[in-house]
Design an enzyme around this catalytic site. Structure first.
Site, PDB file in Angstrom:
ATOM      1  N   SER A 290       0.838  -1.208   0.000  1.00 58.39           N
ATOM      2  CA  SER A 290       0.000   0.000   0.000  1.00 58.39           C
ATOM      3  C   SER A 290       0.868   1.252   0.000  1.00 58.39           C
ATOM      4  CB  SER A 290      -0.925   0.004   1.224  1.00 58.39           C
ATOM      5  OG  SER A 290      -0.189  -0.192   2.404  1.00 58.39           O
TER       6      SER A 290
ATOM      7  N   ASP B   2       5.392  -7.418   2.580  1.00 59.95           N
ATOM      8  CA  ASP B   2       4.476  -7.781   1.492  1.00 59.95           C
ATOM      9  C   ASP B   2       5.277  -8.166   0.254  1.00 59.95           C
ATOM     10  OD1 ASP B   2       1.753  -7.975   1.295  1.00 59.95           O
ATOM     11  OD2 ASP B   2       1.388  -5.824   1.102  1.00 59.95           O
TER      12      ASP B   2
ATOM     13  N   GLU C 145      -0.753 -12.659  -1.389  1.00 55.13           N
ATOM     14  CA  GLU C 145      -2.203 -12.602  -1.613  1.00 55.13           C
ATOM     15  C   GLU C 145      -2.671 -13.840  -2.374  1.00 55.13           C
ATOM     16  OE1 GLU C 145      -3.475  -8.922  -3.429  1.00 55.13           O
ATOM     17  OE2 GLU C 145      -2.407  -7.699  -1.948  1.00 55.13           O
TER      18      GLU C 145
ATOM     19  N   GLU D 286      -9.417  -9.343   3.980  1.00 53.26           N
ATOM     20  CA  GLU D 286      -9.705  -7.947   3.628  1.00 53.26           C
ATOM     21  C   GLU D 286     -11.041  -7.821   2.900  1.00 53.26           C
ATOM     22  OE1 GLU D 286      -6.549  -5.875   1.594  1.00 53.26           O
ATOM     23  OE2 GLU D 286      -7.792  -4.106   1.271  1.00 53.26           O
TER      24      GLU D 286
HETATM   25  O1  KIV Z   1      -0.489  -3.411   1.550  1.00 52.06           O
HETATM   26  C1  KIV Z   1      -1.126  -3.344   2.618  1.00 52.06           C
HETATM   27  O2  KIV Z   1      -1.049  -2.369   3.374  1.00 52.06           O
HETATM   28  C2  KIV Z   1      -2.001  -4.475   2.959  1.00 52.06           C
HETATM   29  C3  KIV Z   1      -3.034  -4.225   3.991  1.00 52.06           C
HETATM   30  C4  KIV Z   1      -4.163  -3.503   3.365  1.00 52.06           C
HETATM   31  C5  KIV Z   1      -3.455  -5.475   4.666  1.00 52.06           C
HETATM   32  O3  KIV Z   1      -1.901  -5.503   2.373  1.00 52.06           O
END
Ligand code: KIV
Length: 263
Positions: free
Chosen positions: A45, A83, A114, A181
């Site tokens: 994000s 992530d 994901e 989510e």
């Molecule tokens: O990228 C992110 O911040 C996320 C959250 C929305 C869980 O994956």
């Protein structure tokens, strides 16, 4: 100050106390969150809130590694999850190659990927090779272009059944926890009850095992749009604007720097 939680402690929290996860992208904010957060997520994000992009898809592996290093430099006590960005885990082999970079080049404790049933093989392969994985099911931001928008999940029986199958597959593959989510609250609660690992919600109601929010949303710094599930705990944008305006006024009127801020 709490000690960094182990995976065992994170898992033991299920049913005992809700877990608090927050995103961070740099050492400055990571240091501020470190004494309080159970887990810090270096979310892709960052591509939106910091990069100004319309979605997360253009975040690169190099960027995510750089930001994960920065967060690890600032946070010594939080469990840190990095992530894996879009396009870095199309096959199990590729996923391992890229996840290994997070483990070799940063101090991240786990990676997040994901996907539900379709990513179970990949999760299993990573876990078998020593990489701790946090799953992410429900609304998948990395699929936003493929799906033509951000769509809340769990709106009918078929979607609810699929979400439970996804959660079970991710758990069976060895993920130590998962994010859920953008899911109807009653379905997210059912998913949470269907698995033994903690399920951390974002836009998924209050029946899950913990919550995650994007820090720039919850501090009111990101103004482009505010999803319904975001609660602003600070009016950060107003505070920053007021401070910068005062600074400008004081520069122009030569009030700043005064004697105490001068060598
Ligand atoms: O990228 C992110 O911040 C996320 C959250 C929305 C869980 O994956």
């Amino acid at each position: 100050m709490q000690k960094k939680l182990s995976i065992t402690k994170i898992q033991k929290a299920k049913g005992e106390r809700p877990l608090t996860m927050i995103t961070a992208y740099d050492a400055l904010f990571a240091k501020l969150f470190d004494p309080t957060a159970d887990m810090i997520l270096v979310g892709d994000s960052l591509n939106m809130s910091f990069g100004g992009k319309p979605d997360t898809l253009s975040a690169t592996l190099e960027q995510m590694i750089y930001h994960t290093q920065a967060v690890c430099n600032g946070a010594e006590n939080s469990f840190i999850i990095a992530d894996m960005p879009f396009g870095t885990y199309p096959t199990s082999e590729k996923a391992l190659q890229n996840a290994t970079r997070f483990f070799q080049e940063t101090n991240a404790d786990a990676v997040k990927i994901e996907g539900g049933e379709e990513k179970a093989e990949t999760i299993k392969y990573l876990v078998q090779n020593g990489i701790a994985v946090c799953g992410h099911i429900g609304l998948l931001p990395q699929s936003v272009r493929g799906e033509g928008g951000y769509k809340v999940k769990g709106k009918n029986d078929a979607e609810a059944t699929q979400l439970i199958a996804d959660a079970k597959a991710v758990e069976a593959a060895g993920a130590f926890c998962m994010v859920i989510e953008g899911v109807k609250a009653e379905v997210a609660t059912a998913v949470t009850e269907a698995v033994e690992v903690p399920v951390i919600g974002i836009g998924a109601g209050n029946g899950v095992d913990g919550q995650v929010l994007v820090f720039s949303d919850m501090l009111g710094l990101f103004e482009a749009f505010t999803p319904k599930f975001v609660k602003k705990y600070l009016d950060g944008a107003t505070l920053v604007t007021e401070a910068v305006t005062r600074y400008k006024e004081e520069v122009e009127s030569r009030v700043f720097p005064d004697e105490i801020h001068t060598y």
